[in-house]
Motif scaffolding. Structure first.
Motif, mmCIF file in Angstrom:
data_model
loop_
_atom_site.group_PDB
_atom_site.id
_atom_site.type_symbol
_atom_site.label_atom_id
_atom_site.label_comp_id
_atom_site.label_asym_id
_atom_site.label_seq_id
_atom_site.Cartn_x
_atom_site.Cartn_y
_atom_site.Cartn_z
ATOM 1 N N TYR A 291 0.864 -1.041 0.064
ATOM 2 C CA TYR A 291 0.018 0.003 0.339
ATOM 3 C C TYR A 291 0.952 1.193 0.265
ATOM 4 O O TYR A 291 1.887 1.169 0.627
ATOM 5 C CB TYR A 291 -0.788 0.169 1.114
ATOM 6 N N ALA A 292 0.263 2.407 -0.566
ATOM 7 C CA ALA A 292 1.186 3.609 -0.572
ATOM 8 C C ALA A 292 1.127 3.968 0.835
ATOM 9 O O ALA A 292 2.207 4.840 1.392
ATOM 10 C CB ALA A 292 0.386 4.622 -1.350
ATOM 11 N N PHE A 293 0.200 3.863 1.683
ATOM 12 C CA PHE A 293 0.174 4.235 2.995
ATOM 13 C C PHE A 293 -0.679 3.370 3.846
ATOM 14 O O PHE A 293 -1.923 3.228 3.441
ATOM 15 C CB PHE A 293 -0.048 5.494 3.386
ATOM 16 N N ALA A 294 -0.230 2.870 4.987
ATOM 17 C CA ALA A 294 -0.987 1.958 6.189
ATOM 18 C C ALA A 294 -0.062 1.738 7.090
ATOM 19 O O ALA A 294 1.078 1.851 7.283
ATOM 20 C CB ALA A 294 -1.286 0.554 5.354
ATOM 21 N N THR A 295 -0.864 1.610 8.357
ATOM 22 C CA THR A 295 -0.153 1.444 9.558
ATOM 23 C C THR A 295 -0.458 -0.188 9.917
ATOM 24 O O THR A 295 -1.329 -0.928 9.734
ATOM 25 C CB THR A 295 -0.880 2.400 10.803
ATOM 26 N N PRO B 211 -11.325 13.657 13.463
ATOM 27 C CA PRO B 211 -10.486 13.381 12.381
ATOM 28 C C PRO B 211 -9.889 12.101 12.321
ATOM 29 O O PRO B 211 -9.700 11.422 11.342
ATOM 30 C CB PRO B 211 -9.454 14.773 12.185
ATOM 31 N N ILE B 212 -8.855 11.708 13.457
ATOM 32 C CA ILE B 212 -8.320 10.629 13.292
ATOM 33 C C ILE B 212 -8.909 9.400 13.388
ATOM 34 O O ILE B 212 -8.522 8.296 12.974
ATOM 35 C CB ILE B 212 -7.037 10.562 14.494
ATOM 36 N N GLN B 213 -10.206 9.455 13.795
ATOM 37 C CA GLN B 213 -10.887 8.122 13.861
ATOM 38 C C GLN B 213 -11.596 8.045 12.373
ATOM 39 O O GLN B 213 -11.776 6.983 11.948
ATOM 40 C CB GLN B 213 -12.197 8.369 14.711
ATOM 41 N N PHE B 214 -11.775 9.157 11.629
ATOM 42 C CA PHE B 214 -12.329 9.248 10.371
ATOM 43 C C PHE B 214 -11.143 8.728 9.498
ATOM 44 O O PHE B 214 -11.594 7.696 8.477
ATOM 45 C CB PHE B 214 -12.669 10.550 9.584
ATOM 46 N N LEU B 215 -9.786 9.111 9.612
ATOM 47 C CA LEU B 215 -8.782 8.558 9.012
ATOM 48 C C LEU B 215 -8.641 6.982 9.031
ATOM 49 O O LEU B 215 -8.455 6.324 8.021
ATOM 50 C CB LEU B 215 -7.583 9.373 9.394
ATOM 51 N N LYS B 216 -8.758 6.601 10.465
ATOM 52 C CA LYS B 216 -8.647 5.130 10.796
ATOM 53 C C LYS B 216 -9.822 4.490 9.722
ATOM 54 O O LYS B 216 -9.537 3.074 9.322
ATOM 55 C CB LYS B 216 -9.164 4.804 12.139
ATOM 56 N N ALA B 217 -10.944 5.050 9.709
ATOM 57 C CA ALA B 217 -11.991 4.236 8.748
ATOM 58 C C ALA B 217 -11.712 4.208 7.413
ATOM 59 O O ALA B 217 -11.791 3.172 6.546
ATOM 60 C CB ALA B 217 -13.365 4.953 8.945
ATOM 61 N N LEU B 218 -10.899 5.227 6.860
ATOM 62 C CA LEU B 218 -10.303 4.915 5.415
ATOM 63 C C LEU B 218 -9.063 4.273 5.090
ATOM 64 O O LEU B 218 -8.790 3.633 4.297
ATOM 65 C CB LEU B 218 -9.685 6.548 5.091
ATOM 66 N N LEU B 219 -8.254 3.981 6.239
ATOM 67 C CA LEU B 219 -7.061 3.094 6.205
ATOM 68 C C LEU B 219 -7.305 1.817 5.985
ATOM 69 O O LEU B 219 -8.261 1.328 6.481
ATOM 70 C CB LEU B 219 -6.102 3.562 7.128
ATOM 71 N N ASP C 93 -0.359 17.835 8.909
ATOM 72 C CA ASP C 93 -0.418 19.373 8.245
ATOM 73 C C ASP C 93 -1.765 19.910 7.935
ATOM 74 O O ASP C 93 -2.109 20.994 8.493
ATOM 75 C CB ASP C 93 0.399 19.573 7.174
ATOM 76 N N VAL C 94 -2.715 18.881 7.425
ATOM 77 C CA VAL C 94 -4.078 19.258 7.287
ATOM 78 C C VAL C 94 -4.992 18.773 8.432
ATOM 79 O O VAL C 94 -6.155 18.907 8.124
ATOM 80 C CB VAL C 94 -4.663 18.603 5.971
ATOM 81 N N GLY C 95 -4.664 18.461 9.651
ATOM 82 C CA GLY C 95 -5.278 18.215 10.802
ATOM 83 C C GLY C 95 -5.903 16.790 10.580
ATOM 84 O O GLY C 95 -6.951 16.674 11.777
ATOM 85 N N MET C 96 -5.547 15.946 10.012
ATOM 86 C CA MET C 96 -6.251 14.584 10.149
ATOM 87 C C MET C 96 -5.631 13.840 11.278
ATOM 88 O O MET C 96 -6.148 12.617 11.455
ATOM 89 C CB MET C 96 -5.890 13.895 8.886
ATOM 90 N N LEU C 97 -4.823 14.076 11.952
ATOM 91 C CA LEU C 97 -4.184 13.266 13.003
ATOM 92 C C LEU C 97 -4.847 13.909 14.311
ATOM 93 O O LEU C 97 -4.476 13.248 15.836
ATOM 94 C CB LEU C 97 -2.741 13.386 13.406
ATOM 95 N N SER C 98 -5.625 15.103 14.612
ATOM 96 C CA SER C 98 -6.382 15.491 15.379
ATOM 97 C C SER C 98 -7.345 14.582 15.800
ATOM 98 O O SER C 98 -7.902 13.998 15.608
ATOM 99 C CB SER C 98 -6.900 16.853 14.916
ATOM 100 N N GLU D 38 -4.877 4.869 15.111
ATOM 101 C CA GLU D 38 -4.969 5.791 16.065
ATOM 102 C C GLU D 38 -3.831 5.976 17.075
ATOM 103 O O GLU D 38 -3.117 6.934 17.220
ATOM 104 C CB GLU D 38 -6.113 5.894 16.909
ATOM 105 N N ILE D 39 -3.450 4.624 17.482
ATOM 106 C CA ILE D 39 -2.374 4.754 18.475
ATOM 107 C C ILE D 39 -0.997 4.793 17.876
ATOM 108 O O ILE D 39 -0.370 5.537 18.010
ATOM 109 C CB ILE D 39 -2.356 3.377 19.045
#
Length: 419
Positions: free
Chosen positions: A196-200, A303-311, A285-290, A205-206
């Motif tokens: 993947y281009a980006f995944a944890t 935001p970070i929970q929304f990002l989690k749903a996308l990843l 920088d765009v606030g997605m880790l907030s 979140e953690i």
């Protein structure tokens, strides 16, 4: 014979439960509980034909002490294995105290809502007094020490790989390899590639909170804090090769500083590829880790929970991930009047882990130590009233169990050092 309640059914929990089922003479009965019972049912159905362990399942909200207590009193376990989220450590510890049962987890407490005023006041006081600003620390759980002592119960904190095995490596080095340890460098290398281009590799979140926080290390008993990702080193890892690694704050530094106070410097490094860092910095920088809720189209989202749903779900990375991990500790010090260097570490293959338990090596290297820590508690090797981290117990039987159940140690008595 023992009965164990496992709270959580994510990637790490699935590995720990699978490994428990390989030791059915000790883990004779297991109850898997999480918010989503269907996940527990699916895992139980998968494992049932492969083990003599009797597996049951339950639904529970681990944020609700009353629900936890009802489940514990109904099931009457000998041990509660908390392999849920660090946000839930305190509620599960409260339930264990109320019900008189031993407790263990794989990561120390941090709050889900870092804007909570009550928590924030305590946190800001700690930042000034202790000298580091990471959201996670042991103080909240160490505060339970007397309660567990008075109840005659054991709480084992942070029994994954790092924290966990790395602290056992430190205890082993202090017991067998050194008369005096001067420095400890903990190195965590993931040489895996999931495509993947980006995944944890674990809960986004953690993971993203940890990586984006200021780095810190302990020197002469005091914290030194630095901007995130500002100290970079290169290191050549056995079976992985040369990797860039960055100094991070990590929880075992805090406990090692407390329990090995004569060590002059303790640092933690983790490897990252440039693509991962570029993605993370952009998202920050765009606030997605907030963690601060915002209003979007009439709804409140974090935001970070929304990002989690996308990843990608970390549990889904197993079949895609190739390569190896290498995690261990490098020590300098003295033995028998002579200067000494020593490196103890483990190499774990992502594909071999997937073939065995259907997981990538990040979950495997946390889940196996969780099972081995539970094994130590259930067999009486690591039982004493109070709240403890791994380095406070005898490392020998634990490392022997890791050798046997999938994470064998390796040693180098002349390692390259980290400058």
């Amino acid at each position: 014979m023992s009965r164990v309640l496992v709270i959580g059914c994510g990637g790490v929990a699935s590995v720990a439960i699978s490994k428990c089922c390989q030791v059915s003479d000790v883990f004779t009965e297991l109850c898997i509980a999480s918010r989503t019972k269907s996940k527990c049912d699916a895992l139980a159905e998968k494992l049932a034909p492969t083990t003599k362990t009797k597996i049951t399942t339950a639904q529970v909200d681990a944020d609700d002490v009353e629900q936890l207590c009802a489940l514990i009193r109904s099931y009457q376990p000998d041990l509660v294995m908390n392999i849920a989220l660090p946000y839930q450590d305190l509620t599960i510890m409260d339930a264990c105290l109320a019900c008189g049962v031993n407790y263990m987890d794989t990561a120390n407490y941090e709050p889900e809502n870092t804007d909570d005023p009550e928590w924030r006041a305590i946190y800001e006081k700690r930042c000034k007094e202790a000298g580091f600003s990471a959201y996670f620390d042991y103080s909240w759980q160490w505060a339970y020490k007397k309660k567990f002592e008075d109840a005659g119960l054991t709480a084992l904190l942070g029994c994954g790989f790092d924290p966990g095995v790395t602290q056992a490596y430190c205890a082993y080095a202090a017991k067998h390899e050194f008369d005096r340890i001067d420095t400890i460098d903990i190195l965590d290398c993931n040489g895996g590639d999931h495509g993947y281009a980006f995944a944890t590799n674990f809960n986004p979140e953690i993971n993203l909170r940890e990586v984006s926080a200021p780095g810190s290390y302990m020197e002469n008993g005091k914290w030194v804090e630095i901007p995130a990702m500002s100290i970079k080193r290169e290191y050549t890892f056995d079976e992985v090769g040369e990797k860039d690694m960055y100094l991070l704050h990590h929880e075992e530094i805090e406990s090692l500083g407390k329990n090995l106070p004569d060590v002059k410097r303790i640092r933690f490094f983790m490897t990252f590829g440039q693509s991962y860092l570029d993605h993370m910095r952009c998202l920050e920088d765009v606030g997605m880790l907030s963690t601060t809720p915002i209003r979007f189209q009439g709804q409140e989202i974090v935001p970070i929970q929304f990002l989690k749903a996308l990843l990608p779900d970390p549990a889904s990375l197993g079949p895609r991930t190739k390569g190896k991990t290498n995690i261990g500790c490098i020590f300098t010090g003295e033995k028998d009047g002579q200067e000494k260097h020593y490196y103890i570490y483990n190499v774990c293959d992502h594909q071999e882990c997937y073939r065995e338990v259907g997981s990538q090596a990040i979950s495997y290297t946390t889940g196996v130590p969780a099972m081995c820590g539970a094994l130590m508690m259930l067999t009486g090797e690591w039982i004493k009233p109070g709240v403890y981290t791994v380095e406070e117990f005898n490392p020998d039987p634990f490392l022997d169990a890791l050798d046997k159940y999938g994470l064998p140690r390796r040693e180098n008595h002349n390692p390259a050092l980290v400058d």
